[in-house]
Structure formats: C-alpha cells, structure tokens
Design a protein around this motif. Structure first.
Motif, PDB file in Angstrom:
ATOM      1  N   VAL A 260      -3.236  -0.581   6.315  1.00  0.00           N
ATOM      2  CA  VAL A 260      -2.645  -1.447   5.303  1.00  0.00           C
ATOM      3  C   VAL A 260      -2.008  -2.664   5.974  1.00  0.00           C
ATOM      4  O   VAL A 260      -1.434  -2.570   7.060  1.00  0.00           O
TER       5      VAL A 260
ATOM      6  N   PRO B 250      -5.941   2.084  -1.067  1.00  0.00           N
ATOM      7  CA  PRO B 250      -6.123   0.802  -0.390  1.00  0.00           C
ATOM      8  C   PRO B 250      -7.084   0.910   0.783  1.00  0.00           C
ATOM      9  O   PRO B 250      -7.407   2.009   1.243  1.00  0.00           O
TER      10      PRO B 250
ATOM     11  N   THR C  94      -7.500   0.760   4.608  1.00  0.00           N
ATOM     12  CA  THR C  94      -6.565   0.964   5.713  1.00  0.00           C
ATOM     13  C   THR C  94      -7.183   0.449   7.012  1.00  0.00           C
ATOM     14  O   THR C  94      -8.405   0.425   7.148  1.00  0.00           O
TER      15      THR C  94
ATOM     16  N   TYR D 277       1.636   0.029  -1.052  1.00  0.00           N
ATOM     17  CA  TYR D 277       0.180  -0.035  -0.981  1.00  0.00           C
ATOM     18  C   TYR D 277      -0.502   1.152  -1.656  1.00  0.00           C
ATOM     19  O   TYR D 277      -1.643   1.045  -2.099  1.00  0.00           O
TER      20      TYR D 277
END
Length: 355
Positions: A133, A129, A131, A115
């Motif tokens: 994730v 990313p 979160t 990720y």
C-alpha cells in the motif's frame, strides 16, 4: 523556543512510547487521557474527556502546547458511530485549543484501515487494495472514521494555520495494558497459556497471511517518525506509512515466537482457528496463572485483544507497506521485527505481566 507536547492517548501503546521518547529528547510533555498514565517519569498527566468540551477547557486552561499528537480512538458498534464519535473527539480538542494560538503542528495516527476499509468491510472482496500500500492510493468509497479524523485535522489547520502530518502504521507492537489493539501482548499471553497447559501454539490466521509477506510497526519507530515529521520541514502537511522497514512471512516468524516461549508451534492447516474462540474460556485460567506467578494483571481482557489479532491474521491477502515516501524525505530509521517482539516479551516479563 520551548517545545511543549500534548500527547492525546498517552496511556496507549503509541502514546506511552511517544511520551517516553519526547521526554528523553527534552520536550515538556503532557499526557492527556480519561485515566492518565502515571507510570512515565516526568510525564505531566492531564485528565479529560474528549467528548466533553467543558472537561477539556478546564483541564487545558493553563496548557498551551506547540505540538499535538493524536494517538487515541474509541471503538463503537458501527462505522457510522465510529465516525461520529472519533471525529467529535478531535474537533472538540482542536476547538478548545484554537483560542490559545500556540499550536505549530498536529500529528494524527491512523493505520492501514485507510487502505483496507473499516472493521465492517475489513479486507474483504471488493475493497482489497494493491499491495504494497502507498500513500497516494485514493480513499476507498466506504465510510471510514480515519477519513473523518483526517478531515477534522485539515479543517482546523486551515482555520488556525498549523502544519499537520498523518501516520499510518501497520500492526503496532509495544507494551500497554488495557489497549484495544495489542497483538504482541496478545500472542505473549496465548503462548504463556500454551506453555502452562501443554496446548500447541496454533497460528490463528489465514493461508494468505501464513504464506504471504507482511510487516509490523514497532511503537518505538512510530514514535520516532511522529517526532521527525513534527520537527522537519519535509514531514509537514504529508501522510506517511510507517513500519519497521522490513518484510517477513508468518510461516517464518511463528516458529521464532514459539521458540522464545518454549512451546510447540503449529502452522496453518487449511482452516482459520480463531484466537478469540481459543481464549474465550481462559479468563479463570489466566487469573490462576497470575496468582501462581505473582503477576500484576490477573484480568485476561486487559492484556489480550484476540478479536484484533484475528482481524489482522485472517485477512485474505498478504499486506505490506511501502516506505519509500518518508525514506526519500529523510526518515531512515529501521527496526528488526524479531527484536520488536522479543524486546516486548522481555519487558512484559520484567514488569511481571507474563511469567
């Protein structure tokens, strides 16, 4: 039908803990590595080089595993080389085992770089990313050796008809010597040096990590999920995050770790203090500490992987992992994070790796 496990990377944190649990549960367990682990009772050592098919064919000639657990990787200078080498290792192994027609399940351990991106772009702007994730998040548009490893498993599964599972731990906490990514032992060594010299136990990471939520993965809970997924219908042909099942902040945990060792904790002060730089000149000092306390490992670099601890703790965002998917499917194991670290420290002390 007898369960026969082949643990690839049985000398590492994940592989050694997995091998112990498999043996405890009655599995016939082989441990494959270039330098096999001979410290685990009833583990059957297999010496082989994953980059050498002739070596694999010879080593595995009389072994027909029902379950293969892939827990190893090799670090290279670039992500392109990481992809080439680490995918080749998996392809070679599964190609050699293909003719045996014995494999029922293959489990692959990767991690949160799935990720966060590869080391070359790790958790940097443009790749961050959302979160926590989640497994359904799409692959990043970046080269990543984890993706290449997954693709090798998928291709072999399509060819040979076995089921698979992918396991994505956060930072793995557990005992291993000579491991490339070992935060727990690295922090134990750092705290030991601080106690011996009177230096403060200074948090080496970012403000986002100090103040943000985080989680880690006890090697024992990772082992439990690997076994669960490989033996339960719900776990097959799925990718799973795996952490202890709780979240914490380093601004809480750091003091707990310092208290265990009896050292002065110093938190984030607005600047990232690289642990790799902090320990850069401490190899002779560690050798002296090892001699003073009759420790088994005088080589600092075989215990501490400060580069990896820096990478984890300097991230510019809080990073935590959603565990809903495997919980919904029946994996309900939980681990207290303080105990993950404290149990490790006790084990390191009992085995004379720290004083």
């Amino acid at each position: 039908m007898e369960k026969i496990a082949l643990v690839v990377g049985a000398s590492g944190i994940t592989g050694s803990n997995l091998a112990e649990k498999l043996i405890d549960k009655g599995w016939k367990t082989y441990g494959l590595a270039r330098n096999p682990n001979k410290d685990i009772d009833n583990l059957l050592p297999v010496a082989a080089d994953l980059l050498d098919t002739a070596s694999l064919q010879k080593a595995l000639k009389d072994i027909a595993p029902t379950h293969v657990f892939l827990t190893t990787w090799m670090r290279n200078a670039t992500e392109a080389e990481n992809i080439r080498v680490n995918s080749l290792m998996i392809r070679n192994l599964l190609d050699v085992l293909s003719a045996k027609k014995s494999i029922q399940h293959v489990a692959l351990v990767t991690g949160l770089k799935h990720y966060l991106g590869p080391f070359e772009a790790y958790a940097k702007a443009g790749t961050l990313p959302i979160t926590p994730v989640r497994e359904e998040q799409p692959r990043l548009n970046l080269e990543n050796f984890y993706y290449a490893q997954e693709d090798e498993v998928y291709a072999a599964a399509n060819r040979d008809g076995f089921t698979w599972s992918i396991h994505r731990p956060h930072t793995v906490i557990g005992k291993a010597v000579g491991n490339m990514m070992n935060m727990g032992t690295t922090l134990a060594v750092y705290a030991t040096i601080c106690k011996e010299t009177g230096r403060p136990f200074h948090f080496p990471g970012s403000g986002a990590q100090w103040n943000g939520l985080s989680d880690v993965t006890d090697a024992r809970i990772l082992a439990e999920q690997l076994i669960w997924a490989s033996t339960n219908e719900a776990g097959r042909n799925e990718a799973f995050n795996i952490t202890n099942g709780e979240v914490f902040r380093w601004n809480w945990l750091w003091q707990k770790l310092a208290d265990w060792f009896g050292v002065e904790a110093v938190g984030f002060d607005g600047t990232i203090h690289s642990l790799e730089e902090e320990l850069a000149n401490d190899a002779p000092l560690w050798a002296e500490i090892a001699a003073k306390y009759n420790l088994k490992e005088p080589n600092l670099n075989r215990l501490a992987s400060a580069w990896h601890t820096d990478l984890d703790l300097s991230r510019p965002i809080e990073v935590m992992t959603d565990m809903s998917k495997s919980r919904k499917l029946g994996f309900l194991v939980y681990q207290d994070t303080r105990e993950s670290f404290f149990d490790l420290f006790e084990k390191l002390r009992q085995e004379q790796l720290i004083p």
